[in-house]
Design a protein around this motif. Structure first.
Motif, PDB file in Angstrom:
ATOM      1  N   HIS A  24       0.818  -1.203   0.000  1.00 38.86           N
ATOM      2  CA  HIS A  24       0.000   0.000   0.000  1.00 38.86           C
ATOM      3  C   HIS A  24       0.853   1.254   0.000  1.00 38.86           C
ATOM      4  N   LYS A  25       2.059   1.175   0.538  1.00 37.21           N
ATOM      5  CA  LYS A  25       2.944   2.333   0.607  1.00 37.21           C
ATOM      6  C   LYS A  25       3.265   2.878  -0.784  1.00 37.21           C
ATOM      7  N   ASP A 116      -3.435  14.339  -2.186  1.00 35.94           N
ATOM      8  CA  ASP A 116      -2.793  13.032  -2.101  1.00 35.94           C
ATOM      9  C   ASP A 116      -2.761  12.628  -0.635  1.00 35.94           C
ATOM     10  N   ASP A 118      -2.085   9.191   2.313  1.00 33.35           N
ATOM     11  CA  ASP A 118      -1.490   7.881   2.573  1.00 33.35           C
ATOM     12  C   ASP A 118      -2.583   6.963   3.081  1.00 33.35           C
ATOM     13  N   ILE A 120      -3.779   4.282   5.298  1.00 30.12           N
ATOM     14  CA  ILE A 120      -3.269   3.737   6.560  1.00 30.12           C
ATOM     15  C   ILE A 120      -3.989   2.473   6.989  1.00 30.12           C
TER      16      ILE A 120
END
Length: 128
Positions: A24-25, A116, A118, A120
């Protein structure tokens, strides 16, 4: 023996979680908040659906698209997009279907905010 087995299972689970987080990173996750001219809302939604469908069908790097309208103000659209990586996103914005969408909706969009983010965490039913 039971403690060793339990410890082994925990290590395997931690490896899976770490692997999933690493995958996912690399993803590009973007939220688009768009205000549409209410008079042109149905045309906008049709153009958006066409673009989203083509992107997911034709581009391996486009992982998902979710679009939602605010219930109180349907001309406020939020789109949640996930791409495999930055190369997939760069390829996406150069496709014919995306350029057609941008050209079609340019006079319908009153404002656009791109963020954008991240990712998590993910929790979903297997069939979703």
């Amino acid at each position: 023996m039971k403690q060793i087995m339990t410890f082994s299972i925990i290590l395997v689970m931690l490896g899976i979680v770490k692997s999933t987080a690493a995958q996912h990173k690399e993803h590009i996750v973007r939220i688009a908040k768009i205000e549409i001219d209410p008079v042109q809302l149905e045309q906008y939604k049709a153009a958006l659906r066409e673009q989203m469908t083509a992107a997911v069908r034709l581009e391996p790097g486009v992982l998902s698209y979710y679009a939602a309208a605010d219930k109180k103000n349907p001309s406020h659209i939020t789109i949640f997009e996930i791409y495999a990586d930055s190369a997939a996103y760069k390829l996406h914005i150069e496709t014919l279907h995306f350029k057609k969408y941008k050209n079609t909706v340019q006079h319908m969009v009153k404002s656009l905010e791109l963020t954008d983010v991240d990712l998590i965490g993910v929790a979903k039913k297997p069939e979703m």
